[in-house]
Design a protein around this motif. Structure first.
Motif, PDB file in Angstrom:
ATOM      1  N   ILE A 228       0.851  -1.186   0.000  1.00 33.52           N
ATOM      2  CA  ILE A 228       0.000   0.000   0.000  1.00 33.52           C
ATOM      3  C   ILE A 228       0.889   1.239   0.000  1.00 33.52           C
ATOM      4  CG2 ILE A 228      -1.717   1.323   1.291  1.00 33.52           C
ATOM      5  CD1 ILE A 228      -2.776  -1.407   2.321  1.00 33.52           C
ATOM      6  N   VAL A 229       0.624   2.107  -0.959  1.00 35.57           N
ATOM      7  CA  VAL A 229       1.362   3.355  -1.097  1.00 35.57           C
ATOM      8  C   VAL A 229       0.446   4.501  -0.672  1.00 35.57           C
ATOM      9  CG1 VAL A 229       2.481   4.935  -2.724  1.00 35.57           C
ATOM     10  CG2 VAL A 229       2.763   2.453  -2.989  1.00 35.57           C
ATOM     11  N   ARG A 230       0.956   5.341   0.209  1.00 33.97           N
ATOM     12  CA  ARG A 230       0.237   6.562   0.604  1.00 33.97           C
ATOM     13  C   ARG A 230       0.811   7.684  -0.245  1.00 33.97           C
ATOM     14  NH1 ARG A 230       1.083  10.953   4.565  1.00 33.97           N
ATOM     15  NH2 ARG A 230      -0.939  11.506   5.480  1.00 33.97           N
ATOM     16  N   LEU A 231       0.006   8.138  -1.194  1.00 37.74           N
ATOM     17  CA  LEU A 231       0.427   9.168  -2.134  1.00 37.74           C
ATOM     18  C   LEU A 231      -0.151  10.517  -1.718  1.00 37.74           C
ATOM     19  CD1 LEU A 231       1.448  10.289  -4.897  1.00 37.74           C
ATOM     20  CD2 LEU A 231      -0.688   9.429  -5.879  1.00 37.74           C
ATOM     21  N   THR A 232       0.716  11.521  -1.661  1.00 36.00           N
ATOM     22  CA  THR A 232       0.263  12.889  -1.474  1.00 36.00           C
ATOM     23  C   THR A 232       0.484  13.594  -2.799  1.00 36.00           C
ATOM     24  OG1 THR A 232       0.984  12.838   0.828  1.00 36.00           O
ATOM     25  CG2 THR A 232       0.540  14.999  -0.124  1.00 36.00           C
ATOM     26  N   ALA A 233      -0.612  14.115  -3.379  1.00 39.77           N
ATOM     27  CA  ALA A 233      -0.531  14.795  -4.676  1.00 39.77           C
ATOM     28  C   ALA A 233      -1.418  16.027  -4.632  1.00 39.77           C
ATOM     29  CB  ALA A 233      -0.969  13.851  -5.792  1.00 39.77           C
ATOM     30  N   ARG A 234      -0.811  17.183  -4.833  1.00 38.47           N
ATOM     31  CA  ARG A 234      -1.565  18.429  -4.727  1.00 38.47           C
ATOM     32  C   ARG A 234      -2.003  18.994  -6.082  1.00 38.47           C
ATOM     33  NH1 ARG A 234       1.538  17.900  -0.505  1.00 38.47           N
ATOM     34  NH2 ARG A 234       3.489  18.668  -1.352  1.00 38.47           N
ATOM     35  N   ASP A 235      -1.596  18.369  -7.179  1.00 37.33           N
ATOM     36  CA  ASP A 235      -2.059  18.817  -8.485  1.00 37.33           C
ATOM     37  C   ASP A 235      -3.564  18.556  -8.583  1.00 37.33           C
ATOM     38  OD1 ASP A 235      -1.148  19.545 -11.429  1.00 37.33           O
ATOM     39  OD2 ASP A 235      -2.632  17.934 -11.569  1.00 37.33           O
TER      40      ASP A 235
ATOM     41  N   LEU B 214      -7.760   2.454  -2.243  1.00 36.03           N
ATOM     42  CA  LEU B 214      -8.394   2.109  -0.971  1.00 36.03           C
ATOM     43  C   LEU B 214      -9.089   3.310  -0.345  1.00 36.03           C
ATOM     44  CD1 LEU B 214      -5.496  -0.029   0.522  1.00 36.03           C
ATOM     45  CD2 LEU B 214      -7.519  -0.835  -0.699  1.00 36.03           C
ATOM     46  N   LEU B 215      -8.499   4.484  -0.507  1.00 37.11           N
ATOM     47  CA  LEU B 215      -9.061   5.691   0.087  1.00 37.11           C
ATOM     48  C   LEU B 215      -8.542   6.892  -0.676  1.00 37.11           C
ATOM     49  CD1 LEU B 215     -10.596   7.004   2.570  1.00 37.11           C
ATOM     50  CD2 LEU B 215      -8.349   7.218   3.610  1.00 37.11           C
ATOM     51  N   ALA B 216      -9.439   7.827  -0.957  1.00 39.66           N
ATOM     52  CA  ALA B 216      -9.046   9.092  -1.570  1.00 39.66           C
ATOM     53  C   ALA B 216      -9.584  10.213  -0.700  1.00 39.66           C
ATOM     54  CB  ALA B 216      -9.605   9.191  -2.991  1.00 39.66           C
ATOM     55  N   ASP B 217      -8.718  11.141  -0.355  1.00 35.68           N
ATOM     56  CA  ASP B 217      -9.105  12.322   0.411  1.00 35.68           C
ATOM     57  C   ASP B 217      -8.635  13.537  -0.396  1.00 35.68           C
ATOM     58  OD1 ASP B 217      -9.491  14.419   2.163  1.00 35.68           O
ATOM     59  OD2 ASP B 217      -8.658  13.371   3.894  1.00 35.68           O
TER      60      ASP B 217
ATOM     61  N   ARG C  13      -7.270  16.847   1.139  1.00 39.03           N
ATOM     62  CA  ARG C  13      -5.903  16.802   1.685  1.00 39.03           C
ATOM     63  C   ARG C  13      -4.896  16.316   0.653  1.00 39.03           C
ATOM     64  NH1 ARG C  13      -6.795  13.275   6.769  1.00 39.03           N
ATOM     65  NH2 ARG C  13      -4.564  13.059   6.546  1.00 39.03           N
ATOM     66  N   GLY C  14      -5.379  15.910  -0.524  1.00 39.18           N
ATOM     67  CA  GLY C  14      -4.480  15.422  -1.560  1.00 39.18           C
ATOM     68  C   GLY C  14      -3.878  14.075  -1.221  1.00 39.18           C
ATOM     69  N   LEU C  15      -4.621  13.238  -0.483  1.00 40.83           N
ATOM     70  CA  LEU C  15      -4.109  11.928  -0.068  1.00 40.83           C
ATOM     71  C   LEU C  15      -4.829  10.811  -0.818  1.00 40.83           C
ATOM     72  CD1 LEU C  15      -3.865  12.252   3.815  1.00 40.83           C
ATOM     73  CD2 LEU C  15      -2.004  12.245   2.162  1.00 40.83           C
ATOM     74  N   PHE C  16      -4.047   9.850  -1.252  1.00 37.98           N
ATOM     75  CA  PHE C  16      -4.585   8.679  -1.935  1.00 37.98           C
ATOM     76  C   PHE C  16      -3.846   7.453  -1.414  1.00 37.98           C
ATOM     77  CE2 PHE C  16      -4.802  12.376  -4.626  1.00 37.98           C
ATOM     78  CZ  PHE C  16      -6.086  12.341  -5.134  1.00 37.98           C
ATOM     79  N   TYR C  17      -4.603   6.441  -1.020  1.00 35.81           N
ATOM     80  CA  TYR C  17      -4.027   5.174  -0.557  1.00 35.81           C
ATOM     81  C   TYR C  17      -4.285   4.157  -1.661  1.00 35.81           C
ATOM     82  CZ  TYR C  17      -3.516   7.170   4.082  1.00 35.81           C
ATOM     83  OH  TYR C  17      -3.144   7.949   5.148  1.00 35.81           O
ATOM     84  N   ILE C  18      -3.203   3.623  -2.228  1.00 33.61           N
ATOM     85  CA  ILE C  18      -3.312   2.732  -3.373  1.00 33.61           C
ATOM     86  C   ILE C  18      -2.612   1.417  -3.048  1.00 33.61           C
ATOM     87  CG2 ILE C  18      -2.760   2.423  -5.811  1.00 33.61           C
ATOM     88  CD1 ILE C  18      -2.455   5.576  -5.837  1.00 33.61           C
TER      89      ILE C  18
END
Length: 83
Positions: free
Chosen positions: A42-49, A68-71, A74-79
């Motif tokens: 599981i990768v916790r990605l922070t992306a502000r674009d 798994l989760l997109a916020d 906050r620009g957070l994505f759990y993949i």
């Protein structure tokens, strides 16, 4: 700064990557490499674009990785990388 009340429902993750303001073209290319190197993780990605809000879920649907989760606020994505 650590957010002590970060949602307890956030998945645990194996690795974190802060892509900052990277545009989605470059972001998706680099994400592809990271996910390939980490099958099942599981990768916790922070992306502000702003494009990431649309592009990350679409990328996961097309490639078979699990979002798994997109916020987006906050620009957070759990993949979870496909195995």
């Amino acid at each position: 700064m650590h957010d002590s009340h970060a949602a307890l429902s956030e998945p645990t993750f194996d690795t974190a990557w802060d892509a900052g303001d990277m545009g989605c073209g470059e972001l998706l290319l680099k994400l592809r490499v990271k996910l390939r190197k980490a099958p099942g993780q599981i990768v916790r990605l922070t992306a502000r674009d702003l494009g990431a809000i649309e592009d990350i879920p679409a990328y996961c649907r097309i490639t078979g990785h699990r979002l798994l989760l997109a916020d987006p606020k906050r620009g957070l994505f759990y993949i979870q990388a496909k195995a």
